[in-house]
Design a protein around this motif. Structure first.
Motif, PDB file in Angstrom:
ATOM      1  N   PRO A 413      22.809  24.061  -3.538  1.00 12.60           N
ATOM      2  CA  PRO A 413      21.529  24.570  -3.027  1.00 12.60           C
ATOM      3  C   PRO A 413      20.957  23.687  -1.935  1.00 12.60           C
ATOM      4  CG  PRO A 413      21.243  23.571  -5.189  1.00 12.60           C
ATOM      5  CD  PRO A 413      22.713  23.601  -4.926  1.00 12.60           C
ATOM      6  N   GLY A 414      20.207  24.319  -1.056  1.00  9.51           N
ATOM      7  CA  GLY A 414      19.517  23.588  -0.008  1.00  9.51           C
ATOM      8  C   GLY A 414      18.145  23.115  -0.467  1.00  9.51           C
ATOM      9  N   ASN A 415      17.454  22.427   0.421  1.00  4.45           N
ATOM     10  CA  ASN A 415      16.118  21.900   0.129  1.00  4.45           C
ATOM     11  C   ASN A 415      15.253  22.060   1.364  1.00  4.45           C
ATOM     12  OD1 ASN A 415      13.808  20.466  -0.502  1.00  4.45           O
ATOM     13  ND2 ASN A 415      14.885  18.704  -1.346  1.00  4.45           N
ATOM     14  N   TRP A 416      14.224  22.891   1.235  1.00  7.70           N
ATOM     15  CA  TRP A 416      13.331  23.168   2.362  1.00  7.70           C
ATOM     16  C   TRP A 416      12.132  22.205   2.408  1.00  7.70           C
ATOM     17  CZ3 TRP A 416      14.612  26.171   6.286  1.00  7.70           C
ATOM     18  CH2 TRP A 416      15.600  27.138   6.099  1.00  7.70           C
ATOM     19  N   THR A 417      12.213  21.111   1.739  1.00  7.30           N
ATOM     20  CA  THR A 417      11.193  20.057   1.627  1.00  7.30           C
ATOM     21  C   THR A 417      10.319  20.323   0.409  1.00  7.30           C
ATOM     22  OG1 THR A 417      11.115  19.731   4.035  1.00  7.30           O
ATOM     23  CG2 THR A 417       9.344  18.744   2.714  1.00  7.30           C
ATOM     24  N   ARG A 418      10.443  19.440  -0.559  1.00  2.60           N
ATOM     25  CA  ARG A 418       9.629  19.491  -1.775  1.00  2.60           C
ATOM     26  C   ARG A 418       9.076  18.100  -2.064  1.00  2.60           C
ATOM     27  NH1 ARG A 418      10.890  24.278  -5.023  1.00  2.60           N
ATOM     28  NH2 ARG A 418      12.773  25.304  -4.244  1.00  2.60           N
ATOM     29  N   ARG A 419       7.949  18.078  -2.704  1.00  2.00           N
ATOM     30  CA  ARG A 419       7.375  16.813  -3.140  1.00  2.00           C
ATOM     31  C   ARG A 419       8.112  16.292  -4.376  1.00  2.00           C
ATOM     32  NH1 ARG A 419       2.642  14.657  -1.972  1.00  2.00           N
ATOM     33  NH2 ARG A 419       2.499  13.975  -4.147  1.00  2.00           N
ATOM     34  N   ASP A 420       8.149  14.967  -4.516  1.00  3.97           N
ATOM     35  CA  ASP A 420       8.760  14.371  -5.702  1.00  3.97           C
ATOM     36  C   ASP A 420       7.903  14.604  -6.947  1.00  3.97           C
ATOM     37  OD1 ASP A 420      10.861  13.406  -4.186  1.00  3.97           O
ATOM     38  OD2 ASP A 420       9.826  11.528  -3.729  1.00  3.97           O
ATOM     39  N   SER A 421       6.585  14.710  -6.759  1.00  3.47           N
ATOM     40  CA  SER A 421       5.679  14.946  -7.883  1.00  3.47           C
ATOM     41  C   SER A 421       4.672  16.012  -7.491  1.00  3.47           C
ATOM     42  CB  SER A 421       4.949  13.647  -8.269  1.00  3.47           C
ATOM     43  OG  SER A 421       4.182  13.164  -7.171  1.00  3.47           O
ATOM     44  N   TRP A 422       4.096  16.665  -8.499  1.00  3.48           N
ATOM     45  CA  TRP A 422       3.152  17.743  -8.250  1.00  3.48           C
ATOM     46  C   TRP A 422       1.740  17.183  -8.048  1.00  3.48           C
ATOM     47  CZ3 TRP A 422       4.071  23.075  -8.026  1.00  3.48           C
ATOM     48  CH2 TRP A 422       5.389  23.451  -8.257  1.00  3.48           C
TER      49      TRP A 422
END
Length: 546
Positions: A413-422
């Motif tokens: 899977p790809g990653n469109w930019t996510r934070r490490d924590s919410w």
């Protein structure tokens, strides 16, 4: 019937299979909600560029008050963004992400129902297990996983696409044999869900074309196929009018083009040049690239987008389907052997839908995330293709399983930019106190996406973007005159909100509008969504006319 007095503790096989299916389908959306939470909070470029701001602007009537904070997508239909914006502004971020993942998980149910409506497997439990496996593999593709819990919405508009397809395959016999009036009415109704999704996100047009024109190649009297295809197309147009009509009217009234800024070479809106404005950077240019494109983007995913991912299902289907058709035409299969994998007309309809959609996608966009519904349904189509091979049924079943396991093993899977924590809230922005906000105008410049910060600013401040991927002072567009008039008419304070590393880069744009940094200290606006990045809010001064 069991003998009188005998008690069966277990339900019959058909009931057990049905209960299993209902249990898994009820839990599936929750599972994908949990997956969205596990993957992390979405912070993708498009969310920061327009998905958040456009909903805010639409709900608060800021079109015309602000100008271009979200660059080109400022002109996109905002309705698709409104539900999540309302949700995420009222509940904790992790709850909003979970609910978004649950909605996207509804695709699992539709994929299961498409498989169950088309596959021919005599044992009820085996059929349910096969359909559940195909639905799971459809959802867990290289592109599909990357979009779980994100605001791209290609896996939200897919719900309407799959619903139209499901209604069609479930009632295909009626479309071909019912009275003309009833068939016309049914086809019209079946086209509406796909049309609604097209209006919410125009790239869904590729699947609307595929769904509509695949009737022409599926089977039955040609005049019936033509009638049903025409009725289905009218249903698409009605759905399009319902979900996009209001926005087309707005764009036509304000910008002289119902699809502004796209197709301005046709509508000649006054604010930009006669160009189509489509993103054509990924479309193959040579015949060789056109023919080999599935292998090209399987080897180099950057040929179809901005992130890295891997999934071989479309290249495998691209090879397997014509190979199976050629063998079927060359060798055939004995007609008196009931060993088909799927309902012939229904499976043929879905295969032609995929072929037509792929060709439109390749010619118009070639952006992989727009093809996510094709990735989702590809495992089922692979089974259809294997089912056409002129080999014994057990061998076809074994071959289909091997191919699908290969597909599953290929997924990255790809990653469109996510934070490490919410975060506590989906968008958190720390804004300093702005003096005399009622008489202040804030400018934006550069090509970074940060319109998601605008809703955190005082509502009485207009925000004007003087440089973007839509327009810049170096381009001779009518929009520059409107920007100049708004800035010159403002009599109060002028500030500019920019990333701190872009001070020198935006000076040229500022000087076009006879502005420059005043030299007074900048304040800091902190964006917690995107790695807690600081943004500068700097005073401007007007330059003397040359």
């Amino acid at each position: 019937m069991p003998p009188k007095g005998e008690i069966h503790l277990l339900p019959p096989p058909g009931r057990r299979a049905r209960n299993l299916a209902l249990a898994v389908l009820a839990l599936a959306p929750l599972a994908f909600g949990a997956l969205a939470v596990a993957l992390g909070q979405d912070a993708n470029w498009d969310l920061r560029n327009y998905h958040w701001y456009n909903a805010y602007a639409f709900l608060n009537g800021r079109h015309g008050f602000d100008i271009l904070p979200s660059q080109t997508p400022w002109f996109y239909n905002p309705v698709l963004d409104v539900p999540f914006y309302l949700l995420a502004t009222h509940v904790p971020a992790v709850v909003a992400g979970f609910i978004l993942g649950c909605v996207q998980g509804l695709n699992f149910i539709l994929l299961f129902m498409l498989a169950h409506a088309t596959l021919i497997i005599s044992h009820p439990r085996n059929k349910v297990l096969a359909c559940l496996g195909l639905a799971a593999l459809g959802m867990l593709g290289g592109g599909g996983i990357s979009q779980i819990g994100t605001t791209f919405y290609d896996n939200v508009t897919s719900l309407g696409i799959f619903l139209s397809a499901l209604l069609t395959v479930r009632h295909f016999d009626k479309l071909m044999t019912a009275s003309w009036r009833r068939a016309f009415k049914l086809a019209f109704l079946f086209g509406i869900p796909a049309g609604l999704m097209m209006g919410l996100k125009l790239p869904s047009v590729i699947f609307c074309v595929g769904l509509c024109f695949s009737f022409l190649f599926t089977g039955g009297p040609w005049h019936r196929r033509l009638c049903v295809s025409f009725a289905f197309g009218l249903g698409i147009l009605l759905g399009l009018a319902v979900s996009l009509g209001h926005w087309m009217w707005f764009l036509q009234s304000h910008y002289g083009n119902p699809f502004f800024p796209y197709f301005n070479n046709v509508f000649n809106g006054p604010l930009t040049g006669p160009t189509s404005a489509r993103d054509t950077q990924y479309i193959p240019r040579s015949v060789q690239d056109f023919l080999l494109f599935p292998f090209i983007f399987a080897d180099s995913p950057y040929r179809t987008g901005e992130i890295e991912w891997r999934d071989w299902r479309i290249p495998i289907l691209y090879v397997l389907l014509p190979f199976a058709v050629a063998l079927r035409l060359g060798f055939g299969r004995a007609k008196n052997r009931p060993d088909v994998f799927a309902q012939p007309l229904a499976s043929r309809y879905l295969l032609w839908m995929a072929v037509g959609s792929y060709l439109v996608w390749l010619r118009v966009f070639a952006i992989y995330r727009y093809a996510i519904p094709m990735e989702m349904i590809a495992p089922l189509l692979i089974v259809f293709a294997v089912g056409m091979l002129p080999i014994r049924l057990p061998m076809r079943g074994m071959l289909a399983a091997i191919v699908l396991v290969t597909v599953a093993a290929s997924v990255m899977p790809g990653n469109w930019t996510r934070r490490d924590s919410w975060l506590d809230r989906f968008i958190e922005v720390k804004v300093p106190r702005i003096k005399d906000a009622a008489n202040t105008m804030i400018l934006m410049a550069g090509f970074e996406p940060y319109s998601h910060l605008v809703p955190a600013l005082p509502a009485e401040i207009p925000v004007i973007r003087i440089e973007s991927n839509f327009s810049s002072p170096r381009q001779n567009k009518g929009i520059n005159a409107i920007l100049s008039q708004r800035i010159e008419a403002h009599q109060g304070r002028l500030l500019i909100l920019i990333p701190p590393w872009q001070h020198e880069a935006v000076r040229e744009a500022l000087r076009y509008f006879r502005l420059d940094f005043s030299g007074k200290p900048c304040q800091t606006v902190r964006d917690r969504l995107y790695h807690d990045k600081p943004m500068d809010l700097c005073p401007l001064q007007r330059l003397a006319p040359e």
